[in-house]
Design an enzyme around this catalytic site. Structure first.
Site, mmCIF file in Angstrom:
data_model
loop_
_atom_site.group_PDB
_atom_site.id
_atom_site.type_symbol
_atom_site.label_atom_id
_atom_site.label_comp_id
_atom_site.label_asym_id
_atom_site.label_seq_id
_atom_site.Cartn_x
_atom_site.Cartn_y
_atom_site.Cartn_z
ATOM 1 N N LEU A 1 43.313 47.283 45.508
ATOM 2 C CA LEU A 1 43.753 48.189 44.443
ATOM 3 C C LEU A 1 45.228 48.560 44.565
ATOM 4 O O LEU A 1 45.688 48.950 45.638
ATOM 5 C CB LEU A 1 42.901 49.477 44.512
ATOM 6 C CG LEU A 1 43.129 50.491 43.398
ATOM 7 C CD1 LEU A 1 42.669 49.946 42.064
ATOM 8 C CD2 LEU A 1 42.430 51.798 43.726
ATOM 9 N N ASP A 2 45.970 48.453 43.478
ATOM 10 C CA ASP A 2 47.375 48.881 43.406
ATOM 11 C C ASP A 2 48.263 48.149 44.403
ATOM 12 O O ASP A 2 49.323 48.662 44.797
ATOM 13 C CB ASP A 2 47.506 50.408 43.650
ATOM 14 C CG ASP A 2 46.779 51.210 42.594
ATOM 15 O OD1 ASP A 2 46.568 50.681 41.492
ATOM 16 O OD2 ASP A 2 46.415 52.360 42.880
ATOM 17 N N ASP A 3 47.847 46.973 44.821
ATOM 18 C CA ASP A 3 48.616 46.275 45.856
ATOM 19 C C ASP A 3 49.111 44.903 45.418
ATOM 20 O O ASP A 3 49.715 44.178 46.193
ATOM 21 C CB ASP A 3 47.762 46.134 47.122
ATOM 22 C CG ASP A 3 48.590 45.676 48.301
ATOM 23 O OD1 ASP A 3 49.614 46.332 48.573
ATOM 24 O OD2 ASP A 3 48.227 44.660 48.921
#
Lengths: 287, 287, 287, 287
Positions: free
Chosen positions: A230-232
């Site tokens: 996530l969000d990476d």
């Protein structure tokens, strides 16, 4: 001009790469419009984007299939990953959204104005709020319910829709659901998300609340490819806006909407123009 | 790495330019570090910058003179203007200033820190304020008086100094005198000035007063090559800062100093790194 | 104008605060130059900054001590934290640095130019690199060795120097040592640091390496008050610069120096002008 | 909160203005939400914006008419220009546009999302392109033909429409006609325009062409009140974007659209929130 071709390459760096690719294009009669290269010296990698005319007043027609046939062996020899696309084939795109519609409305208006060269074939949402906008712009709308217990079924339904519509790019325009690794793995480097913070600051939920809590003086937004973490994923574009102690969370949300619109629109346009190469967890953006 | 060579080219656009230049370099064994091209389609012009290693652990030594000999005929054939430089030869630079020393102090500190690859050989001023700074950084200082009736003599004196020191680049670091066309013509695309406005807004004297009078919400600064027409030369870099109704002229002056420092320092560094090509009244900046 | 007074207030919010403070100043004959208020509605707090003339052609002299005497009871009644300062008393400031001198050189030049209204009374460093600069600007330089085993002794020595010089503000101009909680507690909201990232992204050491590793498209710098928790104090100012895939870590370091200089200089100037109020872990910046 | 009142004041500067206004509000029981003052020392002018609650859980109801009655004599005494408005009365706004619809679409979407507290009562255009958008958002659309010989009649028709709809603010959302002085004089400080350059650079027609011709490195957009002199009215907001030699005029146009949207939307919002005071040819923007 009635169209152009774009060749995107990445491979281990070695001498003569520019010479060999540009000589091959020259021999086939290509009229190069733009060429850009990049070397990552640390990793020993080479990246290249070349764009040339397919047909114009002067060019009676460049034979893309013939070029593909002669380029393929060179690519094998030089261990290239490559993608050859023609502007005459418009990518098929799906938009996912929830209740915040500012990014969706912005992308639809840019598309109608001719700024985004693609076909918006589908809007998927877990709410009905976007249905009138979809109708106004003539894009098929599909409501896919997602509740705590039904995520798997919802994703299954969405995947079926994407396949039916032969979607090549999924744009998460403030879609408030987390996609499963299984879903993400079906569209590698082909799902673009916008996160409402300057990543990697404030990952996760409610980043404007977190930014307000920390007392930062700038807020940001980030568009990135979605990966299993996530969000990476690889960052495509970021921008920031100045705030002050006078701004409450609601003000950050309002200011942030302008950032979100712009960083997402840029990411989508660059993807459509084949300006982005992913490597590791980063992007090369050919301007 | 113990040095690199940079080749800057501009010529009428035609097919195969990238192929021919890169093939020639490949044949001579050059290890290209960066290559960038630009086409001005409107004017039919082609611009290229290539940088390659001169010697390294792997490269025993690239023969620059031999390359020059084989490149020259190609350049004639393709009607190129070109410049071939080696990073082992540091450009000789003179700094001109008056009483405001922020740009001068900034450039000297960057130079001392290794950020600017050149030799500062001379500081010329019509005031004595800069003398201690010049002394601290070990740069010869020359006071050249300029009064209403003595501009010609002063310029004559400055030109003599520039010749004695074999100066290749003149940087006007807030030098408050207007150079004559005769002076300027001696250093084409080799005099860099910083103007304290976002050109072409507020040309001429006292731009911060003019900006305050007009009530703009951003102030700017511009670095540019000096031509015979005041404040009209090719723009190299510009930047702006936000101001408000609370800012008086003095505040604009203070805010502007940071802009001036930065746009001038960038221009000087890009010039030294051979990243700038002038054409018509514009610049190509290779990044 | 021959000086001004600044009153900074924070207290629980309630009706009539502006009326009562401004009426008191009006009665005493103050000529208010600037007044600004802020309410944090969430926390129910009120913040105010008022600046007025101490003496001018029209004002024969405002009696600051008399005002202090009448204001004190009001402050008690309204549960105010307050600070009353006069521009005629210049704060005494110490600069701490290590081997990177760009922030130090920048602050010293701004000070010399009259941009920073304070006395730089002391430069402390764990290296000797800054000694010539200190000498040029006439600021006493103290070398304080810090090695793995001697941090306590080094801090002891530094504290002694700060006391001897009656220092009111400590500026960490890229000082590469972590101060102990004991040291920090001696100067609450009076130690300003510059961190070379957009906090809270990339806390800790080597933020430019971390930024390069993550592939961000903007880098930042942050000035903040130092608290016992590393890189977590109240943020004063932040700024960012755009980077691209072409930039290596060294390029980020070079680009970042300009950001560091600017965000640190702004923080120091605002502190000296009494524009900053800390509350919780945040700042109010009166502009 | 069920509404707030805003008082905007400008008058000759004198002592005690803040004290007198804030005391009067305090006596009437106003719960002040925001207060901001500004002095133009050069011109000796004072500006103030105060916002307070009209009713809330704690406030049973502030009597605005009673306040108006007691404030009026004070305003006369202190020679104030003043405006007292209530957020419960939404300003009536007309949008003018031509064929470029990005600003119009943006404003309509912001309005629908609740970002702009006004009533869009009318869209006037000299083309029919905007009619579907107007229909989608439910705003009456009026086509007013403007040809070389019929400007007077067209303006007459537009003025009649504005009067019928009791319009208080006219927003020129890329309206490609120049309004006559007679028209402009009917809506002083109540017509907002967006100009696609960083004024005062590139006044007049085709500013993106002019910017491209001059070779600037930043393009801008400006929102301003319309006065009788073209492109010369008080500037409300400006912003810029970085461009490079790679950008052709079409790219500037595309990049510029994002700037135009944002600076126009900010200007409209600030006007609606009564944050703007005009004086001379400038604006005070209370943030």
């Amino acid at each position: 001009m009635s169209g152009s071709a774009v060749l995107l390459i990445d491979c281990p760096d070695q001498r003569g790469l520019v010479a060999r690719v540009s000589s091959l294009l020259y021999e086939r009669g290509a009229n190069i419009l733009h060429a850009d290269q990049h070397r990552d010296q640390e990793l020993g990698l080479f990246f290249m984007r070349v764009e040339w005319e397919l047909a114009s007043e002067e060019v009676s027609g460049f034979d893309l299939n013939a070029f593909r046939a002669v380029f393929a062996p060179l690519a094998v020899e030089l261990r290239m990953r490559w993608m050859l696309t023609s502007s005459t084939q418009r990518p098929r795109v799906a938009l996912f959204c929830s209740r915040y519609l500012h990014c969706l409305a912005d992308l639809l208006h840019r598309w109608r104005s001719g700024e985004l060269l693609c076909d918006f074939c589908l809007i998927v949402s877990n709410h009905r709020d976007a249905e009138p906008l979809a109708g106004f712009y003539g894009v098929p709308f599909e409501y896919v319910e997602t509740t705590a217990g039904t995520r798997d079924a919802a994703e299954e339904r969405a995947l079926t829709l994407l396949e039916e519509k032969r979607i090549e790019l999924v744009v998460l325009a403030r879609y408030m659901q987390i996609l499963s690794p299984a879903f993400v793995s079906r569209y590698p480097a082909a799902i673009i998300n916008v996160h409402h913070s300057f990543l990697p600051a404030f990952v996760g939920a409610r980043p404007y609340h977190a930014a307000h809590g920390r007392g930062v003086k700038l807020i940001g937004a980030t568009s990135h490819y979605v990966t299993e973490v996530l969000d990476d994923g690889p960052i495509i574009e970021q921008d920031v806006a100045r705030i002050s102690h006078r701004d409450q969370v609601d003000d950050l949300v309002a200011r942030g909407r302008d950032l979100e619109r712009i960083v997402l629109a840029r990411a989508v346009r660059w993807h459509l123009e084949r300006r982005i190469l992913c490597y590791g967890n980063k992007t090369v953006i050919f301007d």
